[in-house]
Write a protein that holds these residues in place. Sequence first.
Motif, short mmCIF file in Angstrom:
data_model
loop_
_atom_site.label_atom_id
_atom_site.label_comp_id
_atom_site.label_asym_id
_atom_site.label_seq_id
_atom_site.Cartn_x
_atom_site.Cartn_y
_atom_site.Cartn_z
N LEU A 40 31.25 89.10 42.49
CA LEU A 40 32.58 90.70 41.42
C LEU A 40 33.26 91.45 41.79
O LEU A 40 34.08 92.15 41.23
CB LEU A 40 30.24 91.22 40.64
N TYR A 41 32.97 92.26 43.15
CA TYR A 41 33.85 93.11 43.88
C TYR A 41 34.95 92.59 43.88
O TYR A 41 35.94 93.82 43.60
CB TYR A 41 32.97 93.74 45.31
N ALA A 42 34.89 91.69 44.64
CA ALA A 42 36.12 90.56 45.27
C ALA A 42 37.02 91.00 43.39
O ALA A 42 38.31 91.62 43.03
CB ALA A 42 36.77 89.67 45.47
N ARG A 43 36.65 90.46 42.13
CA ARG A 43 37.61 90.18 40.82
C ARG A 43 37.87 91.53 40.69
O ARG A 43 39.11 92.01 40.00
CB ARG A 43 36.67 89.78 39.94
N ARG A 44 37.05 92.50 41.02
CA ARG A 44 37.46 93.71 40.23
C ARG A 44 38.56 94.34 41.12
O ARG A 44 39.12 95.15 40.51
CB ARG A 44 36.24 94.64 40.64
N SER A 90 37.82 91.19 37.50
CA SER A 90 36.41 91.48 36.23
C SER A 90 36.70 92.83 35.88
O SER A 90 37.53 93.60 36.50
CB SER A 90 35.11 91.40 37.14
N SER A 91 36.53 92.54 34.71
CA SER A 91 36.90 94.14 33.99
C SER A 91 36.35 95.07 34.59
O SER A 91 34.78 95.11 34.74
CB SER A 91 36.91 93.83 32.36
N ARG A 92 36.55 96.55 34.51
CA ARG A 92 35.74 97.94 34.50
C ARG A 92 34.67 97.87 33.95
O ARG A 92 33.41 98.01 34.88
CB ARG A 92 36.86 98.91 34.13
N SER A 93 34.22 97.42 33.04
CA SER A 93 33.03 97.42 31.93
C SER A 93 32.20 96.25 32.63
O SER A 93 30.59 96.46 32.77
CB SER A 93 33.34 97.40 30.77
N LEU A 121 31.42 104.43 43.18
CA LEU A 121 32.73 105.34 42.25
C LEU A 121 34.41 105.17 41.79
O LEU A 121 35.04 105.14 41.02
CB LEU A 121 32.75 106.45 42.62
N TRP A 122 34.42 104.81 42.65
CA TRP A 122 36.18 104.09 42.79
C TRP A 122 36.53 102.94 42.17
O TRP A 122 37.51 103.05 41.40
CB TRP A 122 37.20 104.09 44.26
N LEU A 123 36.19 102.20 42.70
CA LEU A 123 35.62 100.62 41.51
C LEU A 123 35.15 100.95 40.00
O LEU A 123 36.24 100.17 39.40
CB LEU A 123 34.84 99.43 42.44
N SER A 124 34.19 102.07 39.77
CA SER A 124 33.93 102.05 38.22
C SER A 124 35.04 102.76 37.72
O SER A 124 35.42 102.62 36.14
CB SER A 124 32.51 102.75 38.09
N PHE A 125 35.68 103.79 38.32
CA PHE A 125 36.54 104.75 37.30
C PHE A 125 37.70 104.36 37.69
O PHE A 125 39.08 104.69 37.05
CB PHE A 125 36.33 106.25 37.75
#
Length: 158
Positions: free
Chosen positions: A92-96, A21-24, A144-148
Motif C-alpha cells: 500500500l505504501y509503495a502504491r501510494r 493507490s488513491s489518497r482516500s 502525514l506526508w503520504l496522507s496529505f
Amino acid sequence: MTAWGALTDFFKQYKRFIGTSSRSAFNWMTWFWSIIYWIVAILIVCVAGLGAFFGKHGASMTDETPLFGTIMLVAVISVILSIIIIVPNLALYARRLHDMGHSGWWQLIVIIVNTILIGGAVFFGINENILYGIQTVISLGFNLWLSFGQTKFNNKYS
C-alpha cells in the motif's frame, strides 16, 4: 473510496507493488490500523492493570504472574497482527508513493532510519524513550506526508 472498499482492496492487492493507490484508500487503511493499534495498546494497559490489581489483592496474592501473562498475551496478538499486515502495508505504501510520483523504495528511508535508531540505542546505550519519540515523529511525519500529499497525474507509475 469507502472504508469497506479500502479494506477489501487492501487485502485483495496485498502483494501488488505496482500501480497506484488513491489518497482516500491509503488514509482509510493507515488510520484504521492506527486505531486498531491504539485499541490494542489501551487493552494492554487496562487488562494488565486489572491483572496486577487482582493479583496483588486477590486470594492467591501473586505478584507478577497476572501482569506478565497479560502482557505476553497482548504482545503475541500484536505480533500476529503485525505479521498479517506487513506485506499488504508495504504494498500500500509503495502504491501510494507511486500515486504521488515517487518510487516505492522511498519507504525504505523511514525503515532504515528507524533501524539505525534502534541499533544506536542498543549499541551506544542511549535512552530508548528519546529514540522512540524520534521514531514516532519520523513515522508520523511520513504518514502525514503520504496522507496529505498531492496525486501526480500522468506519472510513470500510472
